[in-house]
Design a protein around this motif. Structure first.
Motif, PDB file in Angstrom:
ATOM      1  N   ILE A 276       5.294   1.787  -1.093  1.00  0.00           N
ATOM      2  CA  ILE A 276       4.604   2.605   0.072  1.00  0.00           C
ATOM      3  C   ILE A 276       4.653   1.841   1.057  1.00  0.00           C
ATOM      4  N   ILE A 277       4.040   0.520   1.128  1.00  0.00           N
ATOM      5  CA  ILE A 277       4.134  -0.338   2.210  1.00  0.00           C
ATOM      6  C   ILE A 277       5.531  -0.329   3.159  1.00  0.00           C
ATOM      7  N   GLY A 278       6.478  -0.464   2.274  1.00  0.00           N
ATOM      8  CA  GLY A 278       7.982  -0.465   2.848  1.00  0.00           C
ATOM      9  C   GLY A 278       8.182   0.867   3.669  1.00  0.00           C
ATOM     10  N   TRP A 279       7.722   1.945   2.905  1.00  0.00           N
ATOM     11  CA  TRP A 279       7.553   3.139   3.454  1.00  0.00           C
ATOM     12  C   TRP A 279       6.897   3.643   4.541  1.00  0.00           C
ATOM     13  N   LEU A 280       5.763   3.096   4.783  1.00  0.00           N
ATOM     14  CA  LEU A 280       5.043   2.833   5.948  1.00  0.00           C
ATOM     15  C   LEU A 280       5.649   2.340   6.815  1.00  0.00           C
ATOM     16  N   GLY A 281       6.264   0.991   6.793  1.00  0.00           N
ATOM     17  CA  GLY A 281       6.801   0.394   7.730  1.00  0.00           C
ATOM     18  C   GLY A 281       8.102   1.200   8.380  1.00  0.00           C
TER      19      GLY A 281
END
Length: 632
Positions: free
Chosen positions: A155-160
């Motif tokens: 999710i953090i990667g996707w948020l980025g």
């Protein structure tokens, strides 16, 4: 992708300056990886200038470009050069993602692989300057714990990719219920903090971390540090006594020690415990008492961490109704849970040169507020972003509760990201881009369908005051039977028919349509359950016990189907999930069903409670009785 001058990928070089840090190096790797996946060419990465070919240069300007705001960026294009520059390292990464999007890359759902089109040549972009309309763009995720570590990393990667820049979490959140959501940043910070750092994302530690900074264990020796109830007794399950000098000094010491040990935290929240339970002592009843205490925390933190932002939550009347002469400190930001008070708080913050106001959002991705049934809110999100910008607020941070509802959550967050960057965009623009990339063979008709899905009938399960019996709900006589019910049925039939027609002619894989179908069916089943519940209420009015039971048995069938869909969300379509919230609201629905079956009235009703264990066997009992009864 608009076709301009064609670039041979074999001639591209990615270049960054010798002073480049962690984020710029990550940005170069993201760009290199994206080009490789699109073209099959491994583009070299170098420091300094290169001779020949086409260079894509990444540069952090450290505030030198006065036309750039926040983590905005500038892409400057010349004959053989693409220069991506930003005042902040995070802005450089945003510029890289902008370039990849120009080349057709998309990242709609965090449980799916990104879209990387295949190209033999890439097209030269046009120069552009892009500034976000809203500075702070993030989420507050539930759950956060070791069990979900890999989901959170994804999710953090996707948020980025979607150019969010903030993660709000709790160092250790107090569970409201034994089986409630767990938010424990301490369990995952070793693995996830590097993921935030290499993306330049802000770490905001707040979200009801009160019991970490002021443990209940203090109560044994210092009950006077804790809230007093209306009867004059101190209790440990509510707030602290914000007017008690010993309590405030202890809170100051604990916050200061944490801030000194955790320089990675850029925003530190001073939220009270979730809910109410504020102190009723004479001094705490005075408006502004909580803010006065937080001001003292901010004063102490300014000494040890001058650049740290101290976050104050305007939530309940005790934290929101503050006299005009009590102002926050200049190292504080104000997070408002209700836009009604945003203007007043902004005036206060501006008066002291403070760090502004941003808003907490309860509907975009909050399965608790939405009763584990998120709506698609494209137009509402756009309106909220425009309202936030018009009010001079810094941004929107939605609760993101229930990460297994990834299909609905991703869609709403994608729209939030696009509109946070540019409030002049329209729903039609963003939805068209999504459908062109997701459903290219039927893009226009899918766009029309999604606009209809935004208005799909959904059962409102808002908790009524004092939990009256179903027999007292006016909607049971208006929404779920008669003409209103027939209209709702017609709507579901029309949606399903349109989707079937599109699936028959589309060339996209069936799994792209499956979540849409499940979303429609989830709402239809929910309405069916409430329809038979409404018929049971009508039978109650006729004093027809057999009909009440028969209708509730049918309700139980639909409730069981819904519960199974939610429970089996792991690895599913991302439509249903958030079992912790779903089970909670299912429990109180069943409590009211049970009282309807028992033909209770307001004279002998049983108060509805949280997590009543007496109804655990009620649903299986109704289903078993329906199987055994000869009248079915």
């Amino acid at each position: 992708m608009r076709r301009g001058k064609e670039l041979n990928p074999a001639e591209i070089r990615i270049v960054f300056t010798p002073s480049a840090g962690n984020v710029e190096h990550f940005a170069a790797e993201e760009l290199r990886s994206g080009i490789a996946r699109m073209t099959g060419v491994a583009v070299p990465v170098a420091t300094g200038k290169t001779d020949g070919g086409v260079s894509i240069e990444l540069e952090t300007l450290n505030g030198k470009d006065t036309e750039l705001r926040f983590d905005g960026f500038r892409i400057t294009v010349s004959e053989n050069r693409i220069h991506i520059a930003a005042n902040l390292p995070r802005g450089v990464l945003n510029g890289v993602y902008e370039l990849l999007e120009f080349w057709g890359c998309r990242w709609f759902f965090y449980q799916e692989q990104p879209v990387f089109p295949h190209w033999e040549h890439l097209s030269m972009p046009e120069s552009r300057t892009v500034n976000p309309d809203l500075e702070l763009r993030g989420v507050c995720i539930f759950p956060v714990n070791a069990e979900h570590r890999e989901d959170l990393r994804r999710i953090i990667g996707w948020l980025g990719w979607n150019r969010f820049n903030l993660l709000m979490t709790s160092v250790c959140r107090t569970k409201k219920r034994d089986n409630g959501w767990e938010v424990e940043w301490r369990q995952v910070e070793g693995e996830l903090l590097p993921e935030l750092r290499k993306r330049g994302m802000i770490l905001n530690i707040s979200e009801h971390s009160g019991r970490y900074f002021f443990p209940v264990s203090y109560f044994k020796e210092h009950p006077e540090w804790f809230a007093m109830n209306g009867e004059g007794k101190r209790f440990a399950t509510g707030q602290i006594c914000y007017s008690n000098e010993g309590a405030v000094q202890t809170l100051i010491r604990n916050f200061t020690e944490y801030a000194e040990k955790h320089p990675e935290v850029e925003i530190l929240g001073t939220w009270p415990e979730d809910g109410y339970g504020f102190c009723k002592c004479e001094h705490c009843r005075r408006p502004g008492t909580v803010l006065k205490a937080v001001n003292r925390i901010a004063d102490a933190l300014k000494i040890v961490r001058p650049r740290l932002t101290v976050e104050y939550l305007s939530y309940t009347s005790e934290t929101s109704e503050v006299p005009p002469d009590i102002l926050p400190r200049d190292n504080m930001s104000i997070l408002v849970a209700n836009m009604r008070v945003a203007e007043e708080w902004k005036k206060k913050s501006d008066a002291v040169g403070g760090r502004g106001v941003y808003r907490l959002h309860y509907h975009i991705t909050d399965n608790t507020a939405e009763r584990a049934n998120l709506a698609l809110r494209f137009h509402e999100i756009l309106d909220d972003c425009r309202e936030t910008k018009a009010g001079g607020l810094r941004g929107i941070i939605p609760f993101f509760i229930g990460i297994d509802t990834w299909w609905r959550s991703s869609l709403n967050l994608c729209f939030l990201s696009r509109f946070s960057w540019d409030v002049s965009k329209t729903v039609d623009e963003v939805l068209s881009d999504f459908c062109r990339n997701r459903y290219p063979s039927v893009a226009e008709r899918m766009k029309e369908l999604f606009l209809r899905l935004e208005k799909i009938p959904m059962v409102s399960q808002s908790r009524p005051p004092r939990w009256p019996l179903w027999q007292e709900w006016e909607s049971m006589r208006t929404e779920f039977s008669g003409p209103a019910w027939e209209k709702t049925q017609h709507t579901f039939e029309g949606l399903r028919q349109t989707l079937d027609e599109l699936m028959n002619v589309a060339s996209e894989p069936a799994e792209h349509f499956r979540p849409v179908m499940e979303f429609i069916e989830f709402q239809r089943r929910m309405f069916e359950a409430w329809h038979y519940r409404a018929l049971a209420v009508q039978a109650f009015g006729r004093n027809d016990r057999d009909a009440v039971r028969s209708c509730l048995e049918k309700t139980a069938e639909y409730e069981q189907e819904l519960a199974e869909q939610v429970r089996n969300s792991a690895g599913g379509s991302g439509v249903a999930g958030a079992w912790i919230d779903y089970e909670f609201f299912l429990n109180w629905r069943l409590q009211l069903d049970k009282q309807l079956l028992e033909m209770r009235t307001t004279e002998n009703m049983i108060p509805v409670t949280d997590e009543n264990p007496d109804v655990e066997l009620f649903l299986p009992g109704l289903l078993e009785n329906r199987k055994a009864s000869p009248r079915h």
